[in-house]
Scaffold this active site. Structure first.
Site, PDB file in Angstrom:
ATOM      1  N   ASP A  13     131.468  17.342  54.480  1.00  0.00           N
ATOM      2  CA  ASP A  13     130.187  18.174  54.838  1.00  0.00           C
ATOM      3  C   ASP A  13     130.360  19.255  55.818  1.00  0.00           C
ATOM      4  O   ASP A  13     129.760  20.126  55.966  1.00  0.00           O
ATOM      5  CB  ASP A  13     129.200  17.128  55.405  1.00  0.00           C
ATOM      6  CG  ASP A  13     128.222  16.621  54.533  1.00  0.00           C
ATOM      7  OD1 ASP A  13     127.926  17.436  53.437  1.00  0.00           O
ATOM      8  OD2 ASP A  13     127.409  15.842  54.776  1.00  0.00           O
ATOM      9  N   LYS A  44     124.699  13.791  43.399  1.00  0.00           N
ATOM     10  CA  LYS A  44     126.164  13.963  43.680  1.00  0.00           C
ATOM     11  C   LYS A  44     127.102  13.013  42.791  1.00  0.00           C
ATOM     12  O   LYS A  44     128.107  13.272  42.467  1.00  0.00           O
ATOM     13  CB  LYS A  44     126.262  13.606  45.251  1.00  0.00           C
ATOM     14  CG  LYS A  44     125.728  14.463  46.130  1.00  0.00           C
ATOM     15  CD  LYS A  44     125.359  14.565  47.425  1.00  0.00           C
ATOM     16  CE  LYS A  44     124.698  15.344  48.101  1.00  0.00           C
ATOM     17  NZ  LYS A  44     123.984  14.946  49.673  1.00  0.00           N
ATOM     18  N   GLN A  52     124.534  10.093  53.896  1.00  0.00           N
ATOM     19  CA  GLN A  52     123.314  10.884  53.537  1.00  0.00           C
ATOM     20  C   GLN A  52     122.181  11.179  54.525  1.00  0.00           C
ATOM     21  O   GLN A  52     122.028  10.141  55.161  1.00  0.00           O
ATOM     22  CB  GLN A  52     122.709  10.382  52.165  1.00  0.00           C
ATOM     23  CG  GLN A  52     121.300  11.052  51.489  1.00  0.00           C
ATOM     24  CD  GLN A  52     121.808  12.422  51.017  1.00  0.00           C
ATOM     25  OE1 GLN A  52     122.933  12.729  50.408  1.00  0.00           O
ATOM     26  NE2 GLN A  52     120.898  13.555  51.481  1.00  0.00           N
TER      27      GLN A  52
END
Lengths: 366, 366
Positions: B193, B126, B170
């Site tokens: 997200d 990422k 995460q």
């Protein structure tokens, strides 16, 4: 799907409008429609319900109703009026127990804006239902030309009032108000309608629990439960994808491990998809759209539609029919909700149930 | 459905493991698997993509890619790697335009807790992706035994930091933390997200708009768009109902007027339902579960699964396969994503896209 709207679904062109059945008889037993033998209405009290539908007295779950098959080849009637009565009785007992134990009476506030007759009737019915189970009801009736700010002020007051456990804004609001703004102002803890997107999001997500489930789809599932109809592993088709019924009904069925398909206005061959379903929930507002040929033999049908159609024989000049062609469906389905008297009475029962749940949660009362 | 797990789906028992194809060749052209003719990999840059797949230079929508049919009876390859590259190029231009116009650079914060190697790899990827498009990335790496409170403190700091436009925690978190508490702490405006239940609720509701759409399902739909595959009115089956892929993918397809069915672990006859689909999105994590016989001729397949299966011929001792038996599917489907190189690269591209959208919204930059 728009081309599939019917106001009459009888096999003969003359049938529904010309048969000399009164409204209540029309929905009493669907096969009677064809064999011309009248039977008594199924909308009976709890005692008769037990006799007629064979309530499991030995069941581990005391509220499960097992409908017995008629000797005729017709569907069982899922009697929402009787189930709603049963639920209201349970709520009455619960309200009383809560009052005795901690001195708290659940309270529901309803805000009505404007002079729509149908809205006024709904609000009156909700108030009567609250009264009948011992829930305190509070009503605010504002004139049509009230400002959004005034409505928001009342919501804010109810949000802060500990004697109010549920707040309901009667829809539709006048067109000069932003419905989304108004609904979003209702405290999440008092959103007994369950329409807040946070509640819907939790309903959609595995491992999350909504604070409230929207009343009509909750009532549909409750009917399946009370009639001991298996959902897990079944193929369920929901017709309609509205925010208040179709979509949350599909999410609820999926939470119960049904395999869902959602049929809507853009669906090609809706009859083909619907015909695969073990359980059909229809909520589109199209009279008699779902024909007998759409239904798999033995399917269970929950008909949310309440549609007025012309009927010169009715004293009011119209009668109410569902989305499903009732008389055809009765010949194919294993169980079906009548219209009226099916899902309708369940909606208010679930509103009362949500209000009591909210009060119990607010006071940590089990 | 659990009994339908396969690690190998070739018609001969020896096929996949014994054929001397390298990993990249295996996914280069599925029919080559059967006719033993190797062709070059499709994971090429934009220029070759145009040559190979016939990008519409005359299309009114410049980003639509039209895949041309191969002369062999095999599915078109939906090349996620190439599309993701195209999207990253677009984002690079957008970041640069924003910086030039208002001096703002989008920022993404990633919080990693513990020492899971896979998580560390994801976070590294990422970061690299952010660097490649000019997004500022911030990383916090906390030890496995950190407290939930410490994580929440960092989230709170990022919530308040105007240079951060997206926050990503995460997953999975160490087991002593409450994942729901942690995710709920992320500001709704920075939830790139898209996992917040309020975002999911808005995604489910007609007339509402989520601030962010979860990256992987968004990537699936983006692939369909970029390949100009019609969704409206199509029958779509989503296999899997997870909060992060299956469920939001179904909601997205429904928003685009597909008729959706959701197949899951409790579904009976998943193959029968799947075979009706014009579009299949599979996200279950079961290698090769969807066989050729499950697929309607001409269906489009988006395979989200990335499953390692043993492969003695691979230098690593394993190779990655999807949920769909690729070589069988290629003989039936009209288009399919390979694994790897299909949906995978799209997830990070969508994360970058969500981060830029967030920055633009925060600064009211069109």
């Amino acid at each position: 799907m728009a081309s599939m709207i019917f106001t009459d679904c009888s096999p003969s062109t003359t049938a529904a409008r010309l048969l000399p059945f009164s409204h209540s008889r029309l929905r009493s037993n669907c096969s009677s429609f064809f064999i011309r033998r009248l039977v008594g209405p199924h909308h009976v009290g709890t005692t008769s319900l037990r006799a007629t539908l064979g309530v499991h007295s030995s069941s581990s779950s005391s509220h499960v109703i097992k409908a017995t098959m008629s000797t005729e080849a017709s569907a069982k009637i899922i009697d929402g009026k009787a189930v709603a009565k049963q639920i209201r009785d349970e709520i009455t007992a619960e309200v009383s127990r809560m009052k005795d134990a901690i001195g708290v009476v659940p309270g529901l506030a309803v805000i009505l804006v404007g002079d729509r007759k149908d809205s006024a009737t709904y609000v009156r019915n909700k108030k009567k239902a609250c009264d009948s189970v011992g829930i305190n009801s509070f009503e605010v009736h504002l004139p049509e030309d009230s400002s959004e700010h005034e409505v928001l002020k009342f919501i804010s007051g109810f949000n802060d009032d500990p004697s109010i456990h549920g707040i309901l804004v009667q829809l539709p609001l006048p067109s000069h108000m932003n419905e989304q703004n108004v609904l979003n102002a209702v405290s999440l803890e008092k959103d007994v309608d369950g329409f807040h997107p946070l509640n819907i999001g939790r309903l959609a997500m595995r491992g999350r629990e909504p604070l409230f489930v929207p009343c009509t789809p909750k009532g549909c599932i409750e009917l399946l439960h009370r009639y001991d109809i298996d959902i897990k592993g079944k193929k369920a088709v929901v017709i309609g994808r509205s925010n208040i019924v179709g979509m949350p009904a599909a999410l609820l069925l999926q939470r119960e491990d049904a395999t869902i398909s959602i049929v809507h206005s853009r669906t090609k061959n809706p009859e083909k998809i619907t015909k695969q379903a073990d359980i059909i929930i229809s909520a589109v507002g199209q009279p008699n759209m779902v024909r007998g040929s759409w239904i798999k033999p033995g399917a269970v049908i929950i008909d949310v539609g309440i549609n007025p159609v012309e009927d010169a024989k009715s004293p009011r000049g119209y009668r109410l029919v569902g989305d499903v062609c009732y008389e055809e469906a009765c010949q194919v389905a294993s169980a079906i909700t009548p219209v009226p008297g099916g899902v309708g009475p369940m909606t208010i029962a679930m509103l009362l149930s949500n209000t009591v749940s909210s009060a119990k949660r607010a006071h940590n009362f089990q």
